[in-house]
Scaffold this motif. Sequence first.
Motif, PDB file in Angstrom:
ATOM      1  N   VAL A 177     -85.850  52.619 -70.763  1.00 39.42           N
ATOM      2  CA  VAL A 177     -84.154  53.455 -69.566  1.00 39.42           C
ATOM      3  C   VAL A 177     -84.551  53.812 -68.171  1.00 39.42           C
ATOM      4  CG1 VAL A 177     -82.253  54.796 -69.986  1.00 39.42           C
ATOM      5  CG2 VAL A 177     -82.305  52.827 -71.699  1.00 39.42           C
ATOM      6  N   THR A 178     -85.431  54.695 -68.845  1.00 38.67           N
ATOM      7  CA  THR A 178     -86.056  55.486 -67.221  1.00 38.67           C
ATOM      8  C   THR A 178     -86.544  54.838 -65.910  1.00 38.67           C
ATOM      9  OG1 THR A 178     -87.232  57.429 -68.631  1.00 38.67           O
ATOM     10  CG2 THR A 178     -88.222  57.629 -66.303  1.00 38.67           C
ATOM     11  N   GLU A 179     -87.628  53.784 -66.149  1.00 38.76           N
ATOM     12  CA  GLU A 179     -87.133  53.017 -65.645  1.00 38.76           C
ATOM     13  C   GLU A 179     -86.158  52.523 -64.672  1.00 38.76           C
ATOM     14  OE1 GLU A 179     -88.932  48.588 -65.542  1.00 38.76           O
ATOM     15  OE2 GLU A 179     -90.664  49.507 -66.420  1.00 38.76           O
ATOM     16  N   ILE A 180     -85.329  52.110 -65.124  1.00 34.00           N
ATOM     17  CA  ILE A 180     -84.424  51.291 -65.097  1.00 34.00           C
ATOM     18  C   ILE A 180     -83.529  53.201 -63.977  1.00 34.00           C
ATOM     19  CG2 ILE A 180     -81.630  50.737 -65.528  1.00 34.00           C
ATOM     20  CD1 ILE A 180     -83.232  49.183 -67.858  1.00 34.00           C
ATOM     21  N   VAL A 219     -86.384  62.329 -65.983  1.00 34.81           N
ATOM     22  CA  VAL A 219     -85.795  61.539 -66.910  1.00 34.81           C
ATOM     23  C   VAL A 219     -85.953  61.673 -68.308  1.00 34.81           C
ATOM     24  CG1 VAL A 219     -84.441  59.317 -67.539  1.00 34.81           C
ATOM     25  CG2 VAL A 219     -84.806  59.290 -64.902  1.00 34.81           C
ATOM     26  N   THR A 220     -85.455  62.449 -69.172  1.00 32.21           N
ATOM     27  CA  THR A 220     -86.047  63.061 -70.391  1.00 32.21           C
ATOM     28  C   THR A 220     -85.177  62.719 -71.222  1.00 32.21           C
ATOM     29  OG1 THR A 220     -85.837  65.385 -70.031  1.00 32.21           O
ATOM     30  CG2 THR A 220     -87.999  64.631 -70.076  1.00 32.21           C
ATOM     31  N   ALA A 221     -85.103  62.303 -72.583  1.00 26.57           N
ATOM     32  CA  ALA A 221     -84.178  62.798 -73.314  1.00 26.57           C
ATOM     33  C   ALA A 221     -82.648  63.156 -74.040  1.00 26.57           C
ATOM     34  CB  ALA A 221     -84.248  62.311 -75.125  1.00 26.57           C
ATOM     35  N   GLU A 222     -83.333  64.539 -73.431  1.00 32.91           N
ATOM     36  CA  GLU A 222     -81.995  65.165 -73.475  1.00 32.91           C
ATOM     37  C   GLU A 222     -81.173  65.487 -72.500  1.00 32.91           C
ATOM     38  OE1 GLU A 222     -85.771  67.344 -72.456  1.00 32.91           O
ATOM     39  OE2 GLU A 222     -85.220  66.230 -73.900  1.00 32.91           O
ATOM     40  N   LYS A 223     -81.307  65.093 -71.310  1.00 35.15           N
ATOM     41  CA  LYS A 223     -80.485  65.507 -70.024  1.00 35.15           C
ATOM     42  C   LYS A 223     -79.513  64.063 -69.499  1.00 35.15           C
ATOM     43  CE  LYS A 223     -84.439  67.365 -67.255  1.00 35.15           C
ATOM     44  NZ  LYS A 223     -84.319  67.545 -65.909  1.00 35.15           N
ATOM     45  N   SER A 224     -78.220  64.610 -69.516  1.00 36.05           N
ATOM     46  CA  SER A 224     -77.158  64.627 -69.263  1.00 36.05           C
ATOM     47  C   SER A 224     -77.055  63.530 -67.912  1.00 36.05           C
ATOM     48  CB  SER A 224     -76.150  65.816 -69.352  1.00 36.05           C
ATOM     49  OG  SER A 224     -74.768  65.120 -68.645  1.00 36.05           O
ATOM     50  N   PHE A 225     -76.553  62.496 -67.861  1.00 44.27           N
ATOM     51  CA  PHE A 225     -76.497  61.875 -66.831  1.00 44.27           C
ATOM     52  C   PHE A 225     -75.640  62.478 -65.572  1.00 44.27           C
ATOM     53  CE2 PHE A 225     -77.680  58.245 -70.086  1.00 44.27           C
ATOM     54  CZ  PHE A 225     -78.173  58.008 -69.209  1.00 44.27           C
ATOM     55  N   THR A 226     -74.548  62.911 -65.903  1.00 45.49           N
ATOM     56  CA  THR A 226     -73.834  63.380 -65.190  1.00 45.49           C
ATOM     57  C   THR A 226     -73.988  65.138 -64.169  1.00 45.49           C
ATOM     58  OG1 THR A 226     -72.008  63.840 -66.979  1.00 45.49           O
ATOM     59  CG2 THR A 226     -71.949  61.932 -65.736  1.00 45.49           C
ATOM     60  N   GLU A 227     -74.255  66.245 -65.578  1.00 46.57           N
ATOM     61  CA  GLU A 227     -74.551  67.111 -65.197  1.00 46.57           C
ATOM     62  C   GLU A 227     -76.062  67.524 -65.215  1.00 46.57           C
ATOM     63  OE1 GLU A 227     -73.039  70.018 -68.419  1.00 46.57           O
ATOM     64  OE2 GLU A 227     -71.585  68.557 -68.344  1.00 46.57           O
ATOM     65  N   ASP A 228     -76.784  66.781 -65.466  1.00 49.91           N
ATOM     66  CA  ASP A 228     -78.063  66.768 -65.240  1.00 49.91           C
ATOM     67  C   ASP A 228     -79.074  66.415 -64.212  1.00 49.91           C
ATOM     68  OD1 ASP A 228     -78.173  69.405 -66.932  1.00 49.91           O
ATOM     69  OD2 ASP A 228     -78.857  67.768 -69.113  1.00 49.91           O
ATOM     70  N   LEU A 229     -79.236  65.222 -63.974  1.00 48.59           N
ATOM     71  CA  LEU A 229     -79.732  64.601 -63.465  1.00 48.59           C
ATOM     72  C   LEU A 229     -78.415  63.888 -62.102  1.00 48.59           C
ATOM     73  CD1 LEU A 229     -81.115  61.657 -65.988  1.00 48.59           C
ATOM     74  CD2 LEU A 229     -81.885  63.964 -64.784  1.00 48.59           C
ATOM     75  N   ASP A 230     -77.330  63.964 -62.305  1.00 47.23           N
ATOM     76  CA  ASP A 230     -75.906  64.277 -60.722  1.00 47.23           C
ATOM     77  C   ASP A 230     -75.525  62.120 -60.898  1.00 47.23           C
ATOM     78  OD1 ASP A 230     -74.399  65.288 -59.430  1.00 47.23           O
ATOM     79  OD2 ASP A 230     -75.878  65.069 -57.613  1.00 47.23           O
ATOM     80  N   ILE A 231     -75.692  61.862 -61.833  1.00 43.41           N
ATOM     81  CA  ILE A 231     -75.609  59.969 -61.776  1.00 43.41           C
ATOM     82  C   ILE A 231     -74.535  60.104 -61.771  1.00 43.41           C
ATOM     83  CG2 ILE A 231     -75.707  57.927 -62.793  1.00 43.41           C
ATOM     84  CD1 ILE A 231     -78.640  59.293 -64.375  1.00 43.41           C
ATOM     85  N   ASP A 232     -73.740  59.370 -60.968  1.00 42.32           N
ATOM     86  CA  ASP A 232     -72.044  59.014 -60.236  1.00 42.32           C
ATOM     87  C   ASP A 232     -71.782  57.949 -60.898  1.00 42.32           C
ATOM     88  OD1 ASP A 232     -73.090  56.756 -58.605  1.00 42.32           O
ATOM     89  OD2 ASP A 232     -72.162  58.204 -56.925  1.00 42.32           O
ATOM     90  N   SER A 233     -70.645  57.897 -61.298  1.00 46.46           N
ATOM     91  CA  SER A 233     -69.781  57.019 -62.248  1.00 46.46           C
ATOM     92  C   SER A 233     -70.012  55.419 -61.688  1.00 46.46           C
ATOM     93  CB  SER A 233     -68.237  56.844 -62.242  1.00 46.46           C
ATOM     94  OG  SER A 233     -67.979  56.668 -60.742  1.00 46.46           O
ATOM     95  N   LEU A 234     -70.461  55.177 -60.516  1.00 42.07           N
ATOM     96  CA  LEU A 234     -70.543  53.390 -60.069  1.00 42.07           C
ATOM     97  C   LEU A 234     -72.050  53.524 -60.115  1.00 42.07           C
ATOM     98  CD1 LEU A 234     -70.638  50.938 -58.108  1.00 42.07           C
ATOM     99  CD2 LEU A 234     -70.886  52.406 -56.584  1.00 42.07           C
TER     100      LEU A 234
END
Length: 85
Positions: free
Chosen positions: A11-14, A26-41
Amino acid sequence: MPHATDILSAVTEIVEEVTGLDPAEVTAEKSFTEDLDIDSLSMVEITVAIEDRFGVRIPDDRVPELRTVGDLVDHLADHRGAGRP
């Protein structure tokens, strides 16, 4: 079948491939949107890549429930029957 640590690694690699994020972030406790700022696309791209890599289908209505990297890893581990104590 892959173990949770192997799933997290994949998952980290992807996530790195899709977003360019440093894998150390990219760690298990990180939120995709809040912590990593990953958008919906980008989440769609990550989901498709994970489906391809693991040979699983993640229903569209399930994706918003997978808020953290750990949620996604757990979902994959449960779906594949791996990573259970």
